[in-house]
Design an enzyme around this catalytic site. Structure first.
Site, PDB file in Angstrom:
ATOM      1  N   GLY A 254       0.821  -1.427  -0.029  1.00 34.77           N
ATOM      2  CA  GLY A 254      -0.245   0.123  -0.136  1.00 34.77           C
ATOM      3  C   GLY A 254       0.781   1.359   0.016  1.00 34.77           C
ATOM      4  O   GLY A 254       0.160   2.487   0.204  1.00 34.77           O
ATOM      5  N   GLY A 255       2.184   1.356  -0.021  1.00 36.50           N
ATOM      6  CA  GLY A 255       3.149   2.410  -0.123  1.00 36.50           C
ATOM      7  C   GLY A 255       2.382   3.455  -1.398  1.00 36.50           C
ATOM      8  O   GLY A 255       2.254   4.537  -1.042  1.00 36.50           O
ATOM      9  N   ASP A 271      -6.019  -5.995  -5.010  1.00 34.19           N
ATOM     10  CA  ASP A 271      -5.000  -7.115  -4.834  1.00 34.19           C
ATOM     11  C   ASP A 271      -5.640  -8.492  -4.565  1.00 34.19           C
ATOM     12  O   ASP A 271      -6.803  -8.453  -4.186  1.00 34.19           O
ATOM     13  CB  ASP A 271      -4.093  -6.683  -3.508  1.00 34.19           C
ATOM     14  CG  ASP A 271      -2.949  -7.442  -3.560  1.00 34.19           C
ATOM     15  OD1 ASP A 271      -1.750  -7.122  -4.056  1.00 34.19           O
ATOM     16  OD2 ASP A 271      -2.912  -8.854  -3.054  1.00 34.19           O
ATOM     17  N   ASP A 313       2.161  -2.147 -10.420  1.00 37.50           N
ATOM     18  CA  ASP A 313       3.379  -2.664  -9.730  1.00 37.50           C
ATOM     19  C   ASP A 313       3.256  -4.052  -9.800  1.00 37.50           C
ATOM     20  O   ASP A 313       2.783  -4.675  -8.993  1.00 37.50           O
ATOM     21  CB  ASP A 313       3.603  -1.976  -8.202  1.00 37.50           C
ATOM     22  CG  ASP A 313       4.720  -2.451  -7.753  1.00 37.50           C
ATOM     23  OD1 ASP A 313       5.826  -3.199  -8.639  1.00 37.50           O
ATOM     24  OD2 ASP A 313       5.123  -2.126  -6.563  1.00 37.50           O
ATOM     25  N   CYS A 366      10.186  -4.404  -9.274  1.00 38.21           N
ATOM     26  CA  CYS A 366      11.510  -4.305  -8.472  1.00 38.21           C
ATOM     27  C   CYS A 366      12.429  -5.336  -8.863  1.00 38.21           C
ATOM     28  O   CYS A 366      12.875  -6.456  -8.074  1.00 38.21           O
ATOM     29  CB  CYS A 366      11.086  -4.373  -6.937  1.00 38.21           C
ATOM     30  SG  CYS A 366       9.820  -5.631  -6.407  1.00 38.21           S
TER      31      CYS A 366
END
Length: 437
Positions: A254-255, A271, A313, A366
């Protein structure tokens, strides 16, 4: 009467042994293993922190430790539990501020208390004592080989993608701990002063002190959240505007959702994991932020609902996060990258269908692997002529022009930083696209 109290710190080592052994045996994320096993261990905060430090360090420097063990064993190690015990002991001797006698003694105690390890007690004692005696030679040899703690298959991939010099720099950076970076809701200068933090050019705060996160000023009042400086960039690149309807796909923990909500956007956080989404909601509650949440596979999201902007993401191999999650190097395989790249392709195609004409789409991972970054962006534009790349500008990422590749996409590497004197970010890729009106 005999003393029935266990040696000090034995519980922490026992948990570390179990975590290292299970992580390597079943290729499960270290933090997931630790979370599952910690309650039964019933350790206080200090011992729990020691246990995690031992396990993380053992996996971060696993290549060095395995080489040191192999050179000091007469026969190859065939028992994974004995190897895990030796890794736990060697990690303390070589890399942690633990007295040698404590590291060796507790390892021998763990061998004696476990019937499966009892016969290995003498071996454990002899090998760890030798490692303690020869510590300086072991470390000097490891320092001369930048790829010592990188699996061969990853070293080969990075060398092919980035060249030997940059691949070596990445491998060296992964030997160090990641910084503690924070994203603040407002007043970054004020919070930097209050926390004694470094204010990076993008607004991220970098904390030098190793104070437990919940004990830092501003945690209880929800003034900030933990987020790597590179991981904070994709939401910035989306340039959210107040009132915009934005989808954050694969949103937990959740960032990025918090960043979008802080900017005043109306956010749908998606999600597939109920558990992870619950954690996201808890984080937002602490921060005093609101977002709509939906526990659903992003691939199944209703396409009748189009968004001003979409942030994806995507699930990936996470090879850019080895400073934080060194287990990734030893639990992921080249086959995982192929499988995840296929999922990423399907997810970015879905994200495209959810983006309004004229809307923006940011894709990020990432990962250090081109198949999960540069190749995905190029293939996306080939499949979707209705989208164009919106190249990034250095001023959008604090002037760090070396983090922008020739195509205009973000490529952060672990040995680089957002300022010349502040190296170290997660390995990250991000590309921004605009759907033709």
């Amino acid at each position: 009467m005999a003393d029935t109290h266990p040696p000090a710190g034995l519980g922490a080592r026992r948990l570390a042994l179990a975590v290292v052994e299970e992580t390597l045996r079943v290729r499960r994320a270290l933090d997931d293993v630790l979370a599952a096993r910690a309650p039964a261990a019933a350790l206080d905060a200090r011992d729990l922190g020691l246990s995690r430090a031992i396990a993380v360090t053992g996996l971060r420097r696993l290549g060095t430790i395995r080489r040191a063990l192999a050179e000091r064993l007469e026969k190859p190690m065939r028992d994974p539990r004995v190897e895990a015990l030796l890794v736990v002991g060697a990690a303390q001797i070589l890399f942690l501020d633990v007295p040698d006698h404590a590291a060796v003694g507790t390892a021998v105690d763990l061998a004696r208390e476990d019937p499966r390890l009892a016969r290995a007690g003498g071996l454990v004692n002899a090998v760890l004592r030798r490692i303690a005696r020869e510590r300086e030679a072991i470390l000097a040899e490891a320092d001369a080989d930048p790829f010592r703690d990188t699996p061969d298959w990853l070293a080969a991939r990075w060398t092919a993608a980035y060249g030997e010099a940059r691949a070596a720099a990445i491998a060296r950076a992964n030997r160090g701990e990641a910084a503690l970076d924070l994203t603040v809701k407002a007043d970054p200068e004020g919070w930097a002063e209050r926390l004694g933090a470094r204010l990076l050019p993008t607004g991220t705060l970098r904390i030098a002190a190793r104070t437990p996160v919940p004990e830092l000023p501003g945690y209880d009042e929800g003034a900030w959240w933990v987020q790597d400086a590179a991981a904070a960039l994709p939401a910035r690149l989306l340039a959210p505007r107040p009132g915009e309807r934005i989808a954050d796909l694969c949103a937990a923990p959740g960032g990025k959702t918090a960043q979008l909500a802080t900017a005043g956007a109306s956010v749908l956080a998606v999600d597939r994991s109920d558990k992870r989404l619950a954690r996201l909601s808890e984080n937002l509650a602490r921060l005093g932020l609101a977002a709509e949440t939906r526990a659903v596979d992003a691939l199944a999201l209703d396409e009748a609902e189009l968004f001003d902007a979409v942030l994806l993401d995507a699930p990936c191999s996470s090879t850019g996060t080895l400073r934080r999650h060194p287990d990734v190097a030893w639990t992921k395989t080249a086959e995982d990258i192929v499988r995840l790249a296929d999922l990423q392709q399907r997810l970015i195609d879905k994200a495209a269908r959810l983006t309004k004409p004229g809307g923006r789409l940011v894709y990020c991972t990432c990962s250090l692997e081109p198949e999960e970054g540069e190749a995905q962006a190029a293939a996306f534009l080939t499949r979707h002529p209705g989208f164009v790349r919106d190249p990034l500008r250095p001023d959008e990422i604090g002037g760090a022009a070396d983090l922008i590749d020739p195509q205009g996409d973000l490529r952060a590497l672990p040995h680089l930083g957002l300022a010349p004197d502040a190296p170290g970010v997660d390995g990250f890729f991000a590309a921004r696209f605009v759907r033709r009106a």
